[in-house]
Design a protein around this motif. Structure first.
Motif, PDB file in Angstrom:
ATOM      1  N   LEU A   1       0.780  -1.166  -0.051  1.00  0.00           N
ATOM      2  CA  LEU A   1       0.022  -0.125  -0.118  1.00  0.00           C
ATOM      3  C   LEU A   1       0.837   1.220  -0.083  1.00  0.00           C
ATOM      4  O   LEU A   1       1.952   1.390   0.713  1.00  0.00           O
ATOM      5  CB  LEU A   1      -1.001  -0.028   0.999  1.00  0.00           C
ATOM      6  CG  LEU A   1      -2.004  -1.115   1.266  1.00  0.00           C
ATOM      7  CD1 LEU A   1      -2.781  -0.937   2.608  1.00  0.00           C
ATOM      8  CD2 LEU A   1      -2.937  -1.488   0.326  1.00  0.00           C
TER       9      LEU A   1
ATOM     10  N   THR B   1      -8.164   8.115   2.019  1.00  0.00           N
ATOM     11  CA  THR B   1      -7.194   6.944   2.205  1.00  0.00           C
ATOM     12  C   THR B   1      -7.671   5.586   1.784  1.00  0.00           C
ATOM     13  O   THR B   1      -7.041   4.521   2.306  1.00  0.00           O
ATOM     14  CB  THR B   1      -7.201   6.887   3.930  1.00  0.00           C
ATOM     15  OG1 THR B   1      -8.614   6.678   4.449  1.00  0.00           O
ATOM     16  CG2 THR B   1      -6.514   8.032   4.303  1.00  0.00           C
TER      17      THR B   1
ATOM     18  N   ILE C   1      -2.735   4.625   2.510  1.00  0.00           N
ATOM     19  CA  ILE C   1      -3.804   3.931   2.215  1.00  0.00           C
ATOM     20  C   ILE C   1      -4.096   2.969   3.069  1.00  0.00           C
ATOM     21  O   ILE C   1      -3.262   2.129   3.604  1.00  0.00           O
ATOM     22  CB  ILE C   1      -3.479   3.404   0.590  1.00  0.00           C
ATOM     23  CG1 ILE C   1      -3.540   4.682  -0.381  1.00  0.00           C
ATOM     24  CG2 ILE C   1      -4.759   2.333   0.427  1.00  0.00           C
ATOM     25  CD1 ILE C   1      -4.806   5.318  -0.579  1.00  0.00           C
TER      26      ILE C   1
ATOM     27  N   SER D   1      -5.018   3.416  -6.367  1.00  0.00           N
ATOM     28  CA  SER D   1      -4.725   4.367  -4.966  1.00  0.00           C
ATOM     29  C   SER D   1      -3.541   5.269  -5.551  1.00  0.00           C
ATOM     30  O   SER D   1      -2.844   5.207  -6.539  1.00  0.00           O
ATOM     31  CB  SER D   1      -3.894   3.291  -3.867  1.00  0.00           C
ATOM     32  OG  SER D   1      -4.678   2.181  -3.611  1.00  0.00           O
TER      33      SER D   1
ATOM     34  N   CYS E   1      -1.369   8.929  -3.893  1.00  0.00           N
ATOM     35  CA  CYS E   1      -1.070   9.920  -2.821  1.00  0.00           C
ATOM     36  C   CYS E   1       0.122  10.816  -3.154  1.00  0.00           C
ATOM     37  O   CYS E   1       0.700  10.512  -4.379  1.00  0.00           O
ATOM     38  CB  CYS E   1      -0.527   9.116  -1.559  1.00  0.00           C
ATOM     39  SG  CYS E   1       1.124   8.520  -1.643  1.00  0.00           S
TER      40      CYS E   1
ATOM     41  N   PRO F   1      -8.858   3.265  -1.537  1.00  0.00           N
ATOM     42  CA  PRO F   1      -8.657   3.121  -2.978  1.00  0.00           C
ATOM     43  C   PRO F   1      -9.892   3.244  -3.693  1.00  0.00           C
ATOM     44  O   PRO F   1     -10.982   3.108  -3.179  1.00  0.00           O
ATOM     45  CB  PRO F   1      -8.251   1.473  -3.138  1.00  0.00           C
ATOM     46  CG  PRO F   1      -7.495   1.158  -1.788  1.00  0.00           C
ATOM     47  CD  PRO F   1      -8.429   2.080  -0.824  1.00  0.00           C
TER      48      PRO F   1
END
Length: 357
Positions: A37, A338, A41, A96, A98, A340
């Motif tokens: 991850l 946070t 996440i 996902s 970030c 997916p």
């Protein structure tokens, strides 16, 4: 749908087993194992909508987009129950993302760090022409896995360097201990245009020999059909299984039958059997921002033979022809999220699955 001459397709191949003593990271392209991850996440393992069993992790693809500030990872999961094979409802794909700042905030909590990706975001997915490729800037590597293609091969020098980092925070996935796990392998990447130099002679020749005997065709003759008359004569011929789409599929991948993944963001998928007439209408718009979804990558039949159980005391498997993954064209992401985002995929079964094993 045929691939446009202007599209760049990148090919993923298995590049050796992942050492159990080391952990992959979110920026590693890999088969099996558990998902790695992104730092912010959290993940609750998804379950099969048909039988409610936990889904096993199939592949992880690290694929930031051009001009985007986000790190971006896509994970594909599937049900290993035989009754669910070949059914899209038994699969799920999660995207996902970030920001780099989010990762830096978490670095002090890592015992092992993955070298920071230094490639410009504009180098990625600009018509998908730099997926996993070294272009003066690349992901730094702590260790490069053994090249399964051969050290002397020209293509092997172009394969992606892989990095090592901490794994999944299993506290965020309390159901993961009960989910079957596939053996972990690295995925290395090359451009399809480089396949003329790719040779894995023994395995490739065996696959081609079996195919030619089964279908009563010569791949070499098919590839040499350049004149309109010769091409028309070939297209009028019928393969033994009667599926021209499958024959075209085999022709397209004949230079590298062991490819496990084809990547072409906003490109055209390679169907293994004739798609439904309304195939384009089957792909729904993004449920979060309403934008269209575009084709991003597909899993290939050769992946099937690699999906064995990581637990030597159990047996699991998976069967499919190809799995087509579509993602939000805008790759939308809510700041601070946070969880997916679920994207869209559909599965086509393989009419001759055994010839890829």
């Amino acid at each position: 749908m045929a691939t446009s001459i202007h599209e760049t397709v990148l090919i993923g191949i298995c590049d050796g087993a992942i050492d159990k003593k080391k952990n992959a990271s979110y920026c590693t392209n890999k088969i099996g194992d558990r998902p790695d991850l992104l730092p912010i996440i959290t993940l609750q393992y998804p379950s099969c909508s048909l039988c409610q069993r936990g889904l096993s992790h199939v592949v992880q693809v690290y694929c930031p987009l051009a001009a985007s500030p986000y790190h971006r990872t896509i994970n594909v999961f599937a049900c290993t129950s035989p009754q669910c094979y070949g059914k899209s409802e038994s699969w799920i794909v999660l995207r996902s993302q970030c920001l780099e700042d989010d990762i830096k905030e978490r670095q002090d909590h890592k015992t092992t760090q993955c070298a920071e990706p230094t490639m410009s975001r504009t180098d990625w997915c600009d018509e998908a022409d730099d997926w996993g490729m070294d272009d003066e800037v690349a992901i730094s590597a702590v260790e490069k896995p053994i090249d399964s293609v051969g050290e002397g091969n020209d293509v092997s020098s172009k394969l992606q360097e892989l990095c090592i980092d901490g794994g999944v925070d299993h506290q965020s996935a309390p159901q993961s201990d009960n989910v079957p796990v596939f053996k972990p392998f690295y995925i290395s990447v090359m451009e399809e245009t480089d396949l003329d130099g790719f040779q894995d002679v023994d395995h490739e020749n065996e696959l081609l020999r079996e195919y030619e005997e089964r279908e009563r065709v010569s791949v070499e003759e098919i590839q040499s059909c350049e004149s309109g008359e010769a091409r028309e004569e070939y297209e009028k011929g019928t393969a033994k299984h009667g599926d021209d789409t499958f024959t075209g599929f085999m022709k397209k991948i004949s230079l590298c039958p062991e490819q496990v993944l084809r990547y072409s963001w906003n490109g055209s998928p390679l169907f293994i059997m004739k798609p439904p007439c309304n195939a384009s209408q089957m792909v729904p718009s993004c449920s979060h921002c309403g934008s269209l979804r575009v084709f991003e990558f597909q899993l290939m039949p050769a992946l099937v033979s690699l999906l064995g159980s990581a637990d030597t005391n159990s047996e699991i498997s998976l069967e499919f022809g190809t799995v087509l993954v579509y993602t939000c064209r805008n790759s939308c992401w809510k700041s601070g999220s946070t969880v997916p985002v679920e994207e869209f995929l559909f599965v086509q079964p393989d009419p001759d699955q055994k010839y890829f094993k």
